[in-house]
Design an enzyme around this catalytic site. Structure first.
Site, mmCIF file in Angstrom:
data_model
loop_
_atom_site.group_PDB
_atom_site.id
_atom_site.type_symbol
_atom_site.label_atom_id
_atom_site.label_comp_id
_atom_site.label_asym_id
_atom_site.label_seq_id
_atom_site.Cartn_x
_atom_site.Cartn_y
_atom_site.Cartn_z
ATOM 1 N NE ARG A 111 -4.188 -1.560 -0.009
ATOM 2 C CZ ARG A 111 -4.233 -2.589 -0.848
ATOM 3 N NH1 ARG A 111 -3.204 -2.814 -1.658
ATOM 4 N NH2 ARG A 111 -5.286 -3.383 -0.898
ATOM 5 C CD GLU A 162 -2.295 2.845 -6.374
ATOM 6 O OE1 GLU A 162 -3.190 2.007 -6.272
ATOM 7 O OE2 GLU A 162 -1.116 2.542 -6.554
ATOM 8 C CG HIS A 177 -2.012 -1.449 -7.673
ATOM 9 N ND1 HIS A 177 -2.619 -0.638 -6.752
ATOM 10 C CD2 HIS A 177 -2.031 -2.688 -7.121
ATOM 11 C CE1 HIS A 177 -2.999 -1.344 -5.700
ATOM 12 N NE2 HIS A 177 -2.649 -2.598 -5.911
ATOM 13 C CD GLN A 178 3.020 -4.723 -14.084
ATOM 14 O OE1 GLN A 178 3.129 -3.622 -14.618
ATOM 15 N NE2 GLN A 178 3.457 -5.836 -14.649
#
Length: 330
Positions: A234, A263, A295-296
Site C-alpha cells: 500500500r 495513485e 499496481h500490477q
C-alpha cells in the site's frame, strides 16, 4: 440480483462474466470509480462491488443505505478505502478477497528486486541502441544478503519461500509470527532491528493507523547505506517526501514500487497525452534507480480467477443471508 461492478476494466468483465455462469447474478459493469460524485449510479443495484481506488466514505455509505444497498463486495484484500466503522453503524456488510494467488505479488516483488539490482531496464535500452558497454550496470548477488520482510501474511510468506531458494538471510517483522516461516529457519525481529540490518526491505502489510508512513525520515536514516526499498503493498506505508529525500542523498540506493501514495489520482488509465500535475510523482520518476509499475503485482490469470470467484461467492453468501468468517469484515 443486480450488482454494480465499479472500476471495471476489460479483464474484470472477462473473468467476472466467466465465473458468473456458476452464480447467475445480473452484473452491470461500470468503468468509473465509486465515490461521492458517482454514487448516484449505484441507485438501481442490490449490491455493489468495488476495487482499491474507490472511495467508500461516510457520505457514499449514507447514499448506499438510502438506496437500500446493504453490501459492498471488495475485489481486493485491503480495506483502507472504506469507512468500516460507519458501515457497521448503518448495517452495511463488507466482504473482501483476503487471498488471491499470493505468489503473483511475491513473484512480482522478486522481479522488481532483480530488475533494479541488475539494472535490466537500462541494460535493455543500451542494447537496443547497439551499446554493449557494461559500465554502470554492476549488480550484487542476492545470496547471503539480508532481506527484511515486513508482514508475513500469505504474500509475505510466499516471498520468504522464494527468497529462501536464493540463499538469502531473511529477517521478518509481524505481530503474528508464522510458524511456517520459523520452520524455514528465519528470524522475527522488531521493525527497528529489521530496518537497521537489512540490505533489502520489502513491505507486505496492511495500511492502517499504526502502519501509516512506517517508512519515514527517521526510519530511512537508520537504514543501511544504499538500501533497497520495495513496496508492493500500500502506498501510504511510506512517506513519499522522505523517500525522495533519501534518494537525493543517496541513502536509498534503489526503490521499487508497484503502488503510489496518491495513485488514485493517476488511475485513469493511459495518461500519455495528459499533464501529470503531481510534482512528487514526477520527481520520483526522474531517478535512474527507481522502478515504478502500475499496481500490477496481482495481475495474473490465476489471481483474476480467484478474485472473481471469491467476490461472487461473497455476494452469494450475502444474498442467502449468510456470513463467511474468512472473507466478511466484522
Amino acid at each position: 440480483m443486480k450488482v454494480g461492478v465499479f472500476s471495471c476494466k476489460p479483464y474484470d468483465r472477462e473473468f467476472m462474466s466467466s465465473r458468473n455462469s456458476n452464480f447467475g447474478f445480473d452484473l452491470v459493469f461500470l468503468d468509473c470509480s465509486l465515490n461521492n460524485e458517482t454514487v448516484e449510479l449505484a441507485r438501481p443495484f442490490d449490491a455493489v462491488s468495488v476495487f482499491v481506488n474507490d472511495v467508500i466514505d461516510e457520505s457514499v455509505l449514507n447514499s448506499l443505505q438510502s438506496f437500500d444497498i446493504h453490501h459492498v463486495a471488495l475485489r481486493c484484500a485491503g480495506f483502507n478505502n472504506i469507512d468500516l466503522e460507519h458501515a457497521r453503524k448503518l448495517g452495511i456488510g463488507v466482504s473482501r478477497v483476503p487471498n488471491y494467488s499470493a505468489e503473483s505479488v511475491a513473484e512480482h516483488t522478486v522481479a522488481i528486486i532483480l530488475a533494479l539490482n541488475r539494472k535490466l531496464l537500462k541494460a535493455c535500452k543500451r542494447v537496443l541502441d547497439s551499446n554493449f558497454e557494461l559500465q554502470g550496470l554492476l549488480g550484487f548477488n542476492l545470496r547471503h544478503k539480508t532481506i527484511g520482510v515486513v508482514g508475513t501474511g500469505a504474500i509475505g510468506k510466499a516471498l520468504v519461500t522464494i527468497l529462501t531458494g536464493f540463499g538469502c538471510r531473511i529477517l521478518c517483522c509481524d505481530p503474528s509470527p508464522s510458524d511456517d516461516v520459523v520452520q524455514m529457519g528465519h528470524q522475527y525481529v522488531s521493525l527497528e532491528q529489521l530496518i537497521k540490518k537489512s540490505d533489502v526491505i520489502s513491505l507486505h502489510c496492511p495500511l492502517n493507523a499504526g502502519s501509516q508512513h512506517m517508512i519515514d525520515h527517521a526510519a530511512i536514516q537508520n537504514m543501511k547505506e544504499k538500501v533497497m526499498i520495495i513496496n508492493t503493498s500500500r502506498g501510504g506505508l511510506v512517506n513519499t517526501q522522505a523517500i525522495v529525500s533519501g534518494l537525493k542523498s543517496n541513502k536509498i540506493g534503489y526503490l521499487g514500487i508497484d503502488i503510489y501514495e496518491m495513485e488514485s489520482e493517476l488511475s485513469n488509465g493511459d495518461l500519455i497525452c495528459e499533464t501529470i500535475t503531481d510534482d512528487t510523482y514526477q520527481r520520483l520518476a526522474t531517478f535512474p534507480n527507481v522502478l515504478i509499475t502500475a499496481h500490477q503485482g496481482f495481475f495474473t490469470s490465476e489471481s483474476l480467477q480467484q478474485i472473481a470467484n471469491t467476490t461472487l461467492k461473497n455476494l452469494q453468501y450475502y444474498f442467502a443471508g449468510k456470513i463467511c468468517n474468512e472473507t466478511f469484515l466484522p
